[in-house]
Write a protein that holds these residues in place. Structure first.
Motif, PDB file in Angstrom:
ATOM      1  N   SER A  26       0.827  -1.215   0.000  1.00 40.32           N
ATOM      2  CA  SER A  26       0.000   0.000   0.000  1.00 40.32           C
ATOM      3  C   SER A  26       0.856   1.258   0.000  1.00 40.32           C
ATOM      4  O   SER A  26       0.472   2.283  -0.574  1.00 40.32           O
ATOM      5  CB  SER A  26      -0.925   0.000   1.228  1.00 40.32           C
ATOM      6  OG  SER A  26      -0.210   0.271   2.431  1.00 40.32           O
ATOM      7  N   ARG A  27       2.025   1.195   0.615  1.00 40.03           N
ATOM      8  CA  ARG A  27       2.940   2.349   0.608  1.00 40.03           C
ATOM      9  C   ARG A  27       3.515   2.559  -0.783  1.00 40.03           C
ATOM     10  O   ARG A  27       3.704   3.693  -1.224  1.00 40.03           O
ATOM     11  CB  ARG A  27       4.095   2.122   1.587  1.00 40.03           C
ATOM     12  CG  ARG A  27       3.748   2.062   3.036  1.00 40.03           C
ATOM     13  CD  ARG A  27       3.019   3.294   3.494  1.00 40.03           C
ATOM     14  NE  ARG A  27       1.578   3.091   3.495  1.00 40.03           N
ATOM     15  CZ  ARG A  27       0.693   4.051   3.378  1.00 40.03           C
ATOM     16  NH1 ARG A  27       1.062   5.293   3.190  1.00 40.03           N
ATOM     17  NH2 ARG A  27      -0.600   3.782   3.409  1.00 40.03           N
ATOM     18  N   LEU A  28       3.804   1.471  -1.480  1.00 38.49           N
ATOM     19  CA  LEU A  28       4.391   1.585  -2.816  1.00 38.49           C
ATOM     20  C   LEU A  28       3.428   2.248  -3.789  1.00 38.49           C
ATOM     21  O   LEU A  28       3.838   2.963  -4.700  1.00 38.49           O
ATOM     22  CB  LEU A  28       4.781   0.192  -3.324  1.00 38.49           C
ATOM     23  CG  LEU A  28       5.932  -0.487  -2.590  1.00 38.49           C
ATOM     24  CD1 LEU A  28       6.037  -1.952  -2.992  1.00 38.49           C
ATOM     25  CD2 LEU A  28       7.247   0.224  -2.858  1.00 38.49           C
ATOM     26  N   GLY A  29       2.129   1.997  -3.611  1.00 38.80           N
ATOM     27  CA  GLY A  29       1.152   2.568  -4.530  1.00 38.80           C
ATOM     28  C   GLY A  29       0.589   3.909  -4.109  1.00 38.80           C
ATOM     29  O   GLY A  29       0.016   4.625  -4.933  1.00 38.80           O
TER      30      GLY A  29
ATOM     31  N   ILE B 106       9.823  11.824  -8.365  1.00 40.41           N
ATOM     32  CA  ILE B 106      10.752  11.788  -7.232  1.00 40.41           C
ATOM     33  C   ILE B 106      10.098  11.133  -6.024  1.00 40.41           C
ATOM     34  O   ILE B 106      10.721  10.314  -5.323  1.00 40.41           O
ATOM     35  CB  ILE B 106      11.234  13.214  -6.890  1.00 40.41           C
ATOM     36  CG1 ILE B 106      12.137  13.749  -7.992  1.00 40.41           C
ATOM     37  CG2 ILE B 106      11.968  13.241  -5.550  1.00 40.41           C
ATOM     38  CD1 ILE B 106      12.462  15.221  -7.861  1.00 40.41           C
ATOM     39  N   ALA B 107       8.833  11.468  -5.772  1.00 36.49           N
ATOM     40  CA  ALA B 107       8.125  10.866  -4.642  1.00 36.49           C
ATOM     41  C   ALA B 107       8.013   9.353  -4.806  1.00 36.49           C
ATOM     42  O   ALA B 107       8.221   8.588  -3.852  1.00 36.49           O
ATOM     43  CB  ALA B 107       6.740  11.487  -4.489  1.00 36.49           C
TER      44      ALA B 107
ATOM     45  N   THR C 275       9.990   6.489  -2.565  1.00 35.21           N
ATOM     46  CA  THR C 275       9.207   5.449  -1.890  1.00 35.21           C
ATOM     47  C   THR C 275       9.670   4.062  -2.300  1.00 35.21           C
ATOM     48  O   THR C 275       9.841   3.182  -1.449  1.00 35.21           O
ATOM     49  CB  THR C 275       7.710   5.630  -2.206  1.00 35.21           C
ATOM     50  OG1 THR C 275       7.282   6.912  -1.738  1.00 35.21           O
ATOM     51  CG2 THR C 275       6.886   4.555  -1.538  1.00 35.21           C
ATOM     52  N   PHE C 276       9.881   3.844  -3.600  1.00 39.79           N
ATOM     53  CA  PHE C 276      10.309   2.530  -4.070  1.00 39.79           C
ATOM     54  C   PHE C 276      11.652   2.123  -3.456  1.00 39.79           C
ATOM     55  O   PHE C 276      11.831   0.982  -3.021  1.00 39.79           O
ATOM     56  CB  PHE C 276      10.433   2.515  -5.602  1.00 39.79           C
ATOM     57  CG  PHE C 276       9.135   2.700  -6.333  1.00 39.79           C
ATOM     58  CD1 PHE C 276       7.925   2.446  -5.711  1.00 39.79           C
ATOM     59  CD2 PHE C 276       9.120   3.135  -7.648  1.00 39.79           C
ATOM     60  CE1 PHE C 276       6.724   2.622  -6.389  1.00 39.79           C
ATOM     61  CE2 PHE C 276       7.928   3.310  -8.330  1.00 39.79           C
ATOM     62  CZ  PHE C 276       6.728   3.048  -7.705  1.00 39.79           C
ATOM     63  N   THR C 277      12.596   3.068  -3.435  1.00 39.94           N
ATOM     64  CA  THR C 277      13.959   2.733  -3.001  1.00 39.94           C
ATOM     65  C   THR C 277      14.106   2.650  -1.487  1.00 39.94           C
ATOM     66  O   THR C 277      15.120   2.147  -1.000  1.00 39.94           O
ATOM     67  CB  THR C 277      14.963   3.762  -3.549  1.00 39.94           C
ATOM     68  OG1 THR C 277      14.516   5.092  -3.204  1.00 39.94           O
ATOM     69  CG2 THR C 277      15.075   3.651  -5.062  1.00 39.94           C
ATOM     70  N   THR C 278      13.125   3.134  -0.736  1.00 45.74           N
ATOM     71  CA  THR C 278      13.153   2.964   0.723  1.00 45.74           C
ATOM     72  C   THR C 278      12.200   1.856   1.162  1.00 45.74           C
ATOM     73  O   THR C 278      12.539   1.047   2.028  1.00 45.74           O
ATOM     74  CB  THR C 278      12.782   4.272   1.448  1.00 45.74           C
ATOM     75  OG1 THR C 278      11.539   4.773   0.933  1.00 45.74           O
ATOM     76  CG2 THR C 278      13.857   5.318   1.242  1.00 45.74           C
ATOM     77  N   GLN C 279      11.018   1.818   0.551  1.00 44.42           N
ATOM     78  CA  GLN C 279      10.030   0.822   0.951  1.00 44.42           C
ATOM     79  C   GLN C 279      10.434  -0.578   0.520  1.00 44.42           C
ATOM     80  O   GLN C 279      10.167  -1.564   1.239  1.00 44.42           O
ATOM     81  CB  GLN C 279       8.674   1.175   0.347  1.00 44.42           C
ATOM     82  CG  GLN C 279       7.524   0.297   0.816  1.00 44.42           C
ATOM     83  CD  GLN C 279       7.257   0.437   2.291  1.00 44.42           C
ATOM     84  OE1 GLN C 279       7.330   1.524   2.845  1.00 44.42           O
ATOM     85  NE2 GLN C 279       6.946  -0.665   2.953  1.00 44.42           N
TER      86      GLN C 279
END
Length: 376
Positions: free
Chosen positions: A120-123, A151-152, A156-160
């Motif tokens: 859910s965070r990724l989307g 950028i957002a 998110t992708f690279t941290t989540q």
């Protein structure tokens, strides 16, 4: 004739003085009414949120055949499922709440629930790109509006992504099991007293997945109602904007991202603020990265509260694991590798927004990946 205007001029202040108390009283009433209205909206939003959770929990059993049909039987499938649901809902919080309720209802394992919450965070950040695209078309194709959304998403992708892997390892070895929390007996009796009969009545009236669908709608409505309780944070409308204009520290932006998201209870709302703020020159592109990192941590506060309301110790640990994992990855990047990381993200965002072809490939990739995960 010369005396008449003089009398009118003398009379004018008296009229204004008579009207002034009325205007002052109206302003005073408005100052009292606005906080009262926001308090009522906040209360209604919270009550709707809890009601939505109860409806979702009751309707969760109807999703078992759906999840079986989609082969949502492991963490990877669950990540893709939560990711796509967040795209469809344009928000991550309701989807994360679904993951918690499915766990509390016994439909999912802790790892699968964690996967839906992480997905859910990724989307959730997709809403920023959607808003940016609208402004891109409306503002004569200004690439800044698209760049903020990209950028957002990349942040998110690279941290989540690493956080999901770290969290799954943590759940497997039980690193945070000792931090389980179960509400004391009787603490949540008021929930059943208030919502029990209405939820049971709805369960008898609504067939199949109707109960679950209603729960999703109620959750979405609760966030919309709660948003009305918040002060407006639009660019140029308050001292908040002037404060953002002076921000240069990545740690301060990290803190502000967390605070704003904890206030709005939605990362979609707090991240969407980035687009107009950036277009007005209040934020530089590199300031977006730490803001998104902070927002992606505190966005789980409402999900953590949902875990407590549902009374599941396992659900509480799953959500806590997600928060700790995202915080750990973000803090490592901010402390040890922020310079190279920021330059890499900004270069990639510039490459994606350089042409419509590149943007199209990026959009295709971020839709294809969750679909592949669901089909694995």
């Amino acid at each position: 004739m010369n005396g008449v205007p003089g009398r009118k001029a003398l009379e004018r202040p008296a009229v204004e003085l008579e009207a002034a108390p009325g205007r002052a009283s109206r302003r005073g009433a408005a100052r009292v009414a606005i906080p009262a209205t926001r308090a009522a909206a906040a209360t209604a939003g919270i009550l709707l949120f809890i009601f939505g959770l109860q409806v979702l929990k009751t309707g969760a059993r109807a999703l078992v055949p759906v999840l079986d049909g989609l082969s949502v039987s492991g963490p990877a499938n669950a990540v893709g499922f939560g990711w796509l649901l967040a795209y469809a809902a344009m928000s991550g919080s309701p989807v994360a709440a679904i993951g918690v309720t499915l766990l509390a209802g016994g439909v999912l394992t802790p790892a699968e629930s964690f996967g839906i919450i992480g997905g859910s965070r990724l989307g959730a950040s997709f809403i920023v790109l959607a808003v940016g695209f609208v402004l891109y078309l409306a503002r004569r194709r200004n690439p800044d509006s698209l760049a903020i959304g990209v950028i957002a998403l990349l942040t998110t992708f690279t941290t989540q992504g690493p956080a999901i892997l770290l969290g799954l390892v943590s759940l497997h070895y039980g690193w945070l099991d000792r931090f389980q929390f179960t509400p004391p007996p009787g603490m949540l009796d008021w929930v059943d007293a208030l919502y029990g009969d209405p939820v049971r009545w709805l369960d008898r009236q609504l067939p199949g997945g109707g109960m679950f669908g209603l729960g999703v709608l109620v959750l979405l409505g609760s966030f919309a109602v709660f948003d009305r309780a918040l002060p407006q944070l639009e660019a140029g409308s308050s001292s908040f904007d002037r404060l953002l204009h002076r921000m240069r520290s990545r740690w301060f932006m990290f803190f502000i991202g967390g605070v704003v998201t904890s206030m709005t209870m939605s990362v979609s709302i707090s991240l969407t603020l980035l687009v107009p703020l950036s277009l007005k020159g209040y934020l530089k592109r590199e300031q977006v990265l730490p803001y998104v990192m902070g927002a992606n941590i505190t966005t789980f506060i409402d999900t953590l509260a949902g875990a407590l309301i549902l009374g599941g110790a396992a659900a509480f640990t799953v959500v806590l694991t997600e928060m700790v994992s995202v915080a750990a990855v973000s803090l490592v990047i901010l402390t040890l590798a922020y310079g190279p990381y920021a330059r890499a993200i900004l270069r990639l965002a510039h490459h994606v927004t350089r042409s419509e072809r590149h943007l199209g490939l990026f959009l295709a990739a971020i839709v294809a990946v969750p679909l592949i995960l669901v089909l694995l």
